[in-house]
Design a protein around this motif. Structure first.
Motif, PDB file in Angstrom:
ATOM      1  N   VAL A 251     -39.339   5.213  19.188  1.00 54.58           N
ATOM      2  CA  VAL A 251     -39.957   5.950  20.135  1.00 54.58           C
ATOM      3  C   VAL A 251     -39.629   7.405  20.289  1.00 54.58           C
ATOM      4  O   VAL A 251     -38.588   7.946  20.229  1.00 54.58           O
ATOM      5  N   GLY A 252     -40.639   8.257  20.036  1.00 53.31           N
ATOM      6  CA  GLY A 252     -40.593  10.062  19.996  1.00 53.31           C
ATOM      7  C   GLY A 252     -41.412  10.492  21.175  1.00 53.31           C
ATOM      8  O   GLY A 252     -41.918   9.736  22.048  1.00 53.31           O
ATOM      9  N   CYS A 253     -41.751  11.672  20.769  1.00 53.97           N
ATOM     10  CA  CYS A 253     -42.529  12.388  21.847  1.00 53.97           C
ATOM     11  C   CYS A 253     -43.529  13.466  20.998  1.00 53.97           C
ATOM     12  O   CYS A 253     -43.262  13.845  19.854  1.00 53.97           O
TER      13      CYS A 253
ATOM     14  N   ALA B 229     -38.380  11.116  36.255  1.00 48.61           N
ATOM     15  CA  ALA B 229     -39.836  10.706  35.577  1.00 48.61           C
ATOM     16  C   ALA B 229     -39.722  11.004  34.078  1.00 48.61           C
ATOM     17  O   ALA B 229     -40.522  10.332  33.327  1.00 48.61           O
ATOM     18  N   ILE B 230     -38.884  11.987  33.625  1.00 44.35           N
ATOM     19  CA  ILE B 230     -38.915  12.104  32.176  1.00 44.35           C
ATOM     20  C   ILE B 230     -38.313  10.838  31.332  1.00 44.35           C
ATOM     21  O   ILE B 230     -38.753  10.149  30.565  1.00 44.35           O
ATOM     22  N   VAL B 231     -37.093  10.267  32.153  1.00 46.78           N
ATOM     23  CA  VAL B 231     -36.432   9.246  31.674  1.00 46.78           C
ATOM     24  C   VAL B 231     -37.464   7.825  31.509  1.00 46.78           C
ATOM     25  O   VAL B 231     -37.524   6.925  30.596  1.00 46.78           O
ATOM     26  N   LYS B 232     -38.158   7.772  32.686  1.00 48.95           N
ATOM     27  CA  LYS B 232     -39.038   6.724  32.843  1.00 48.95           C
ATOM     28  C   LYS B 232     -39.956   6.571  31.895  1.00 48.95           C
ATOM     29  O   LYS B 232     -40.550   5.574  31.442  1.00 48.95           O
ATOM     30  N   THR B 233     -40.798   7.623  31.616  1.00 48.92           N
ATOM     31  CA  THR B 233     -41.618   7.888  30.733  1.00 48.92           C
ATOM     32  C   THR B 233     -41.169   7.212  29.257  1.00 48.92           C
ATOM     33  O   THR B 233     -42.193   6.505  28.640  1.00 48.92           O
ATOM     34  N   TYR B 234     -39.954   7.715  28.767  1.00 52.57           N
ATOM     35  CA  TYR B 234     -39.557   6.881  27.555  1.00 52.57           C
ATOM     36  C   TYR B 234     -39.312   5.571  27.823  1.00 52.57           C
ATOM     37  O   TYR B 234     -39.509   4.785  26.992  1.00 52.57           O
TER      38      TYR B 234
ATOM     39  N   GLN C  82     -40.886   3.361  29.449  1.00 48.15           N
ATOM     40  CA  GLN C  82     -41.879   2.753  29.497  1.00 48.15           C
ATOM     41  C   GLN C  82     -42.607   2.392  28.046  1.00 48.15           C
ATOM     42  O   GLN C  82     -43.408   1.432  28.150  1.00 48.15           O
ATOM     43  N   ALA C  83     -42.268   2.950  27.296  1.00 52.79           N
ATOM     44  CA  ALA C  83     -42.767   3.155  25.631  1.00 52.79           C
ATOM     45  C   ALA C  83     -42.021   2.032  25.048  1.00 52.79           C
ATOM     46  O   ALA C  83     -42.232   1.670  23.889  1.00 52.79           O
TER      47      ALA C  83
END
Length: 433
Positions: free
Chosen positions: A154-156, A192-197, A199-200
């Motif tokens: 998982v990256g961005c 919110a940033i942590v949750k985005t990662y 969820q992936a």
């Protein structure tokens, strides 16, 4: 100076190098810098950040071109004069007898340099490898991890392109699954940033890739919190610290990551073409080196330095950059560069037609800041600033981010930033319909 004496001097200089009381930095700056530091020692770093007398001493340590105003220090930062001089002298000495002076003299400086980098990183020297840039460091890790078909990373979408391409090559070659999250920057919500990662991630996620400071707009990511979440899900963590090391005041182990790579020629102002990799000690043995090594499963961090012939002068010049950095102080440096960013950014955001694309909160940004002017594309704004005002920035037009990236450094003066603010104001006032 006679030829023999000159050679002896160069040899002795190399042997002493950046690790002695006779370093280039000590010879050039010790007395003046000590006086400047004594004058502000009773102030905290945030207060010193605004003391122009102190920073004028630092600024004189750089050779700044009078022809342009360089506000793209996020790409490559200039080396201080003492670093340039060290590299030049080591290069001169090397060419007087390369196979001797390279391998018998300069190469002996790698272990002291490793120790010096380790102290700056707050890590063990047995976890530090010296190389040429963040791309080499991070690609070594990305290609060296024993990932197999179906393993997920998982990256961005805002990671650095060279890292994204490395994962894509592993996906094509080895069948790994490469996922990317995305954000609408600036973001000022850690959860919110942590949750985005999170969820992936799935049970097959083996690795999370985090860019500490996003190069496009300067967003600082909450690495420690993302890393803790990833570890709780059984994944390892690799951090791209190209824009954070030498800028932000931190210890690499405090990020809670497993792997870290950086370029030293950015905010540390080391010679151009120098980098560093950190690998948690218990992870070294399983990581394949990028180039060949007699025992690729060795737990010795030096297996990642089997590069063959390289620029020993550049490598040894890193030590002088660390001397320069440490004489300023990591916290003072971070506070000063954040102050410079805020100095110009808080002023231009009040100009009609001007938009900032980066947070001004020190938790989420430091040096890099994106700005746009209504009526100008990023390329037009970048070119107009240079053609009309000789101000060098870089245009960003990527994943919905359309701005120029502006990055001052410790040698940047307030007068420089006044010049930039005035230019933005003029362009905004005369913007195209």
């Amino acid at each position: 100076m006679a030829q023999h004496d000159r050679r002896s001097f160069l040899k002795l200089t190399a042997l002493a190098g950046a690790f002695s009381s006779n370093s280039f930095f000590q010879q050039a700056h010790a007395e003046e810098w000590q006086a400047a530091a004594s004058a502000v020692h009773h102030h905290d770093a945030a207060t010193v950040a605004q003391n122009e007398d102190f920073w004028s001493v630092i600024q004189r340590g750089y050779s700044v071109s009078p022809l342009i105003l360089n506000l793209n220090n996020g790409g490559v930062s200039p080396a201080p004069i003492v670093v340039q001089e060290a590299v030049a002298r080591y290069n001169q000495m090397t060419n007087e007898g390369p196979s001797y002076f390279m391998w018998q003299i300069l190469d002996q400086g790698r272990e002291p340099l490793r120790q010096k980098l380790a102290r700056l990183a707050g890590a063990s020297a047995e976890e530090i490898a010296i190389n040429r840039n963040a791309t080499e460091a991070l690609n070594t890790i990305i290609y060296g991890l024993p990932l197999k078909t179906g393993d997920e990373v998982v990256g961005c979408k805002f990671d650095y392109p060279n890292m994204m391409n490395a994962y894509r090559q592993r996906a094509e070659r080895d069948g790994i699954v490469y996922k990317q999250v995305t954000f609408k920057f600036p973001v000022e919500d850690v959860d919110a940033i942590v949750k985005t990662y999170e969820q992936a991630m799935t049970p097959r996620t083996k690795l999370v890739h985090i860019t500490h400071v996003v190069n496009w707009v300067g967003q600082i990511m909450p690495v420690q919190q993302i890393a803790d979440m990833a570890h709780a899900h059984g994944a390892e963590v690799i951090v791209d610290g190209a824009h954070s090391f030498g800028l932000l005041d931190f210890r690499i182990p405090d990020l809670h990551c497993d792997y870290f790579g950086t370029s030293l020629h950015k905010f540390l102002s080391a010679p151009i073409g120098s980098g560093m990799m950190w690998v948690k000690q218990e992870k070294i043995a399983k990581l394949w080196p990028l180039t060949c090594y007699g025992d690729p499963h060795s737990p010795n961090i030096r297996k990642f330095e089997a590069l063959g012939t390289r620029s020993f002068p550049i490598e040894q010049g890193i030590g002088e950059a660390i001397n320069f950095h440490e004489a300023i102080g990591s916290r003072r440096k971070q506070e000063r560069i954040h102050y410079l960013k805020s100095y110009w950014a808080t002023r231009v955001r009040e100009i009609k037609g001007v938009t900032l694309h980066t947070s001004l909160d020190p938790r989420f940004s430091c040096a890099i800041c994106g700005v746009s002017v209504e009526g100008y594309t990023p390329t037009e704004l970048m070119n107009t600033l240079f053609d009309r005002y000789k101000i060098h920035t870089v245009g960003i037009d990527y994943e919905g981010v359309r701005c120029i990236r502006v990055t001052p450094h410790v040698y940047t003066t307030l007068a420089d930033l006044d010049r930039f603010v005035n230019a933005i104001g003029e362009l905004a006032a005369g913007k195209k319909a």
